[in-house]
Design a protein around this motif. Sequence first.
Motif, PDB file in Angstrom:
ATOM      1  N   LEU A 104     -13.448  14.541   3.057  1.00 31.86           N
ATOM      2  CA  LEU A 104     -12.933  13.303   3.633  1.00 31.86           C
ATOM      3  C   LEU A 104     -12.147  13.631   4.894  1.00 31.86           C
ATOM      4  O   LEU A 104     -11.099  14.288   4.839  1.00 31.86           O
ATOM      5  CB  LEU A 104     -12.039  12.581   2.623  1.00 31.86           C
ATOM      6  CG  LEU A 104     -12.770  11.931   1.442  1.00 31.86           C
ATOM      7  CD1 LEU A 104     -11.771  11.358   0.446  1.00 31.86           C
ATOM      8  CD2 LEU A 104     -13.722  10.855   1.924  1.00 31.86           C
ATOM      9  N   ALA A 105     -12.668  13.195   6.019  1.00 31.81           N
ATOM     10  CA  ALA A 105     -12.021  13.418   7.310  1.00 31.81           C
ATOM     11  C   ALA A 105     -12.024  12.099   8.073  1.00 31.81           C
ATOM     12  O   ALA A 105     -12.466  12.003   9.218  1.00 31.81           O
ATOM     13  CB  ALA A 105     -12.755  14.500   8.102  1.00 31.81           C
ATOM     14  N   THR A 106     -11.520  11.059   7.411  1.00 35.80           N
ATOM     15  CA  THR A 106     -11.639   9.698   7.931  1.00 35.80           C
ATOM     16  C   THR A 106     -10.686   9.390   9.071  1.00 35.80           C
ATOM     17  O   THR A 106     -10.813   8.359   9.720  1.00 35.80           O
ATOM     18  CB  THR A 106     -11.400   8.679   6.805  1.00 35.80           C
ATOM     19  OG1 THR A 106     -10.190   9.010   6.120  1.00 35.80           O
ATOM     20  CG2 THR A 106     -12.542   8.703   5.817  1.00 35.80           C
ATOM     21  N   GLY A 107      -9.705  10.262   9.297  1.00 37.42           N
ATOM     22  CA  GLY A 107      -8.840  10.064  10.449  1.00 37.42           C
ATOM     23  C   GLY A 107      -7.799   8.980  10.259  1.00 37.42           C
ATOM     24  O   GLY A 107      -7.301   8.758   9.157  1.00 37.42           O
ATOM     25  N   SER A 108      -7.490   8.272  11.342  1.00 38.92           N
ATOM     26  CA  SER A 108      -6.361   7.348  11.339  1.00 38.92           C
ATOM     27  C   SER A 108      -6.692   6.076  12.099  1.00 38.92           C
ATOM     28  O   SER A 108      -7.698   5.989  12.808  1.00 38.92           O
ATOM     29  CB  SER A 108      -5.137   8.025  11.972  1.00 38.92           C
ATOM     30  OG  SER A 108      -5.466   8.532  13.257  1.00 38.92           O
ATOM     31  N   VAL A 109      -5.811   5.088  11.933  1.00 41.39           N
ATOM     32  CA  VAL A 109      -5.942   3.808  12.632  1.00 41.39           C
ATOM     33  C   VAL A 109      -4.593   3.472  13.273  1.00 41.39           C
ATOM     34  O   VAL A 109      -3.584   4.148  13.028  1.00 41.39           O
ATOM     35  CB  VAL A 109      -6.369   2.677  11.669  1.00 41.39           C
ATOM     36  CG1 VAL A 109      -7.748   2.948  11.093  1.00 41.39           C
ATOM     37  CG2 VAL A 109      -5.346   2.503  10.551  1.00 41.39           C
ATOM     38  N   ASN A 110      -4.567   2.434  14.085  1.00 42.56           N
ATOM     39  CA  ASN A 110      -3.320   2.025  14.725  1.00 42.56           C
ATOM     40  C   ASN A 110      -2.242   1.734  13.689  1.00 42.56           C
ATOM     41  O   ASN A 110      -2.509   1.123  12.651  1.00 42.56           O
ATOM     42  CB  ASN A 110      -3.531   0.749  15.563  1.00 42.56           C
ATOM     43  CG  ASN A 110      -4.261   1.028  16.855  1.00 42.56           C
ATOM     44  OD1 ASN A 110      -3.945   1.976  17.560  1.00 42.56           O
ATOM     45  ND2 ASN A 110      -5.245   0.193  17.171  1.00 42.56           N
ATOM     46  N   ARG A 111      -1.031   2.162  13.994  1.00 44.51           N
ATOM     47  CA  ARG A 111       0.103   1.836  13.127  1.00 44.51           C
ATOM     48  C   ARG A 111       0.814   0.621  13.711  1.00 44.51           C
ATOM     49  O   ARG A 111       1.435   0.695  14.769  1.00 44.51           O
ATOM     50  CB  ARG A 111       1.073   3.023  13.041  1.00 44.51           C
ATOM     51  CG  ARG A 111       2.296   2.733  12.167  1.00 44.51           C
ATOM     52  CD  ARG A 111       3.030   4.011  11.822  1.00 44.51           C
ATOM     53  NE  ARG A 111       3.617   4.633  12.992  1.00 44.51           N
ATOM     54  CZ  ARG A 111       4.862   4.420  13.428  1.00 44.51           C
ATOM     55  NH1 ARG A 111       5.636   3.560  12.786  1.00 44.51           N
ATOM     56  NH2 ARG A 111       5.328   5.047  14.480  1.00 44.51           N
ATOM     57  N   LEU A 112       0.700  -0.504  13.016  1.00 40.75           N
ATOM     58  CA  LEU A 112       1.336  -1.736  13.470  1.00 40.75           C
ATOM     59  C   LEU A 112       2.690  -1.911  12.801  1.00 40.75           C
ATOM     60  O   LEU A 112       2.888  -1.497  11.655  1.00 40.75           O
ATOM     61  CB  LEU A 112       0.447  -2.939  13.155  1.00 40.75           C
ATOM     62  CG  LEU A 112      -0.876  -3.019  13.920  1.00 40.75           C
ATOM     63  CD1 LEU A 112      -1.649  -4.260  13.509  1.00 40.75           C
ATOM     64  CD2 LEU A 112      -0.643  -3.020  15.407  1.00 40.75           C
ATOM     65  N   LEU A 113       3.611  -2.506  13.501  1.00 37.90           N
ATOM     66  CA  LEU A 113       4.922  -2.838  12.961  1.00 37.90           C
ATOM     67  C   LEU A 113       5.032  -4.356  12.860  1.00 37.90           C
ATOM     68  O   LEU A 113       4.380  -5.081  13.623  1.00 37.90           O
ATOM     69  CB  LEU A 113       6.025  -2.274  13.860  1.00 37.90           C
ATOM     70  CG  LEU A 113       6.009  -0.752  14.054  1.00 37.90           C
ATOM     71  CD1 LEU A 113       7.109  -0.330  15.025  1.00 37.90           C
ATOM     72  CD2 LEU A 113       6.165  -0.029  12.731  1.00 37.90           C
ATOM     73  N   PRO A 114       5.830  -4.859  11.948  1.00 37.11           N
ATOM     74  CA  PRO A 114       5.935  -6.322  11.761  1.00 37.11           C
ATOM     75  C   PRO A 114       6.746  -6.972  12.875  1.00 37.11           C
ATOM     76  O   PRO A 114       7.820  -7.528  12.657  1.00 37.11           O
ATOM     77  CB  PRO A 114       6.627  -6.441  10.399  1.00 37.11           C
ATOM     78  CG  PRO A 114       7.452  -5.197  10.284  1.00 37.11           C
ATOM     79  CD  PRO A 114       6.644  -4.120  10.961  1.00 37.11           C
TER      80      PRO A 114
END
Length: 433
Positions: A104-114
Amino acid sequence: MRIVIVGAGFAGFQAARRLLRRSHGAADVVVVNPTDYFLYLPLLPEVAGGVIDPRAISVPLQDTLPGVRLVLGEVDGIDPEARTVTYAGPEGGSGILRYDRLILATGSVNRLLPIPGVAENAHGFRGIAEALYLRDHLIRQIELADAADDPAERAARMTFVVVGAGYTGTEVTAQGQLLTADVAGRHPRLAATPPRWLLLDTAEQVLPGMDARMAAGAERVLRARRVDVRLGTSVREATAEGVRLTDDRFVPSRTLVWCVGVRPDPLVERAGLPTDEGRLRVDACLRVPGHPHIFGCGDAAAVPDGHHPGRYTALTAQHAVRQGRTAADNVAASFGIGRERRYHHRDLGFVVDLGGWQAVADPLHVPLSGLLARAVTRGYHLSALPAGRLRTAAGWLIAAAVGRPGVQLGLVPGRAVPLDTATPQLSAPTRGT
């Protein structure tokens, strides 16, 4: 023996390449990825800045991984008991793949803040579509400012706000400032309203977590270009007309670029496998506890940091590259080729490209700046690129000789790159050696 690799970012690409060499054709290596290329993320800011063509950093998987079977799609389910993964194809279909070993090398996505309005009004920076859209957007704002009669509108369109002064935010600001200065220089009516860039971060320094000398060097370069670097400051609210900062000041602007970091791909938690802080729990050999046939690496995995007991390795490209190779070696060892080994990494330093003739770097922890750092930075990228070196070098030469193109391409509409649903990027955008 079938080995399925989910993701072809830095970790997945290196795992596939290593397995091809180690297995000598004894294994069926399958890579599941949404695109048919590996994206060399460290040079993405130069695509947004109009310096190089995106094809130069889009490494074709079929050409560079001969013998690997590529399945286009996004994995949406994992069944560890049945040893299968399910995926959605690019045209709406679906499929199931059986595996003997899974990486599994699915990586990352944007980190959103509220933060109110960010998801609706900010631009992300995670892939080619976002880079091309941002480049067009910057040029468009200058052209619209030139056509505007209202001085307030003109000033707002010429104001560009970047949130996050890490690697990506710093380099996007550096490249964007040079692009907008170049394009604005071709519009005489804007002489009294030059582009204004703001770089925001809640940290105490640019490039948080890096050597203070490198951070100070990068900040000096940005301030010399009249970038308004505001540390200890972020966005409280974003609107279509501008951003309200945490110090309660309102900045009229039509551009907000979100570079606050990443989080692991949500697939990891949905899979029902053990996680820590949203990352797949693995041991020092990158194997998932209780699931000896599953390995994790890159941003998706919580890999123990041997140099800092009790902590995990950072979400960086240099870790992803080396973890991908280690995962491949241990998968090969699991079916009798070689010996299993623990993940170990010695930090060799970092490079940060600031555009033009400027950069900061610390190869072997020797701090460099200016032309020497620039030479080291470009040399590192050319050596690290699996393909496209000639295209990249040609782009650098052309940009140095004739400047950056100042026309929109119109290839990516804004609705195609929403911040909250942007395509996951399969490796971290940090630079290292």
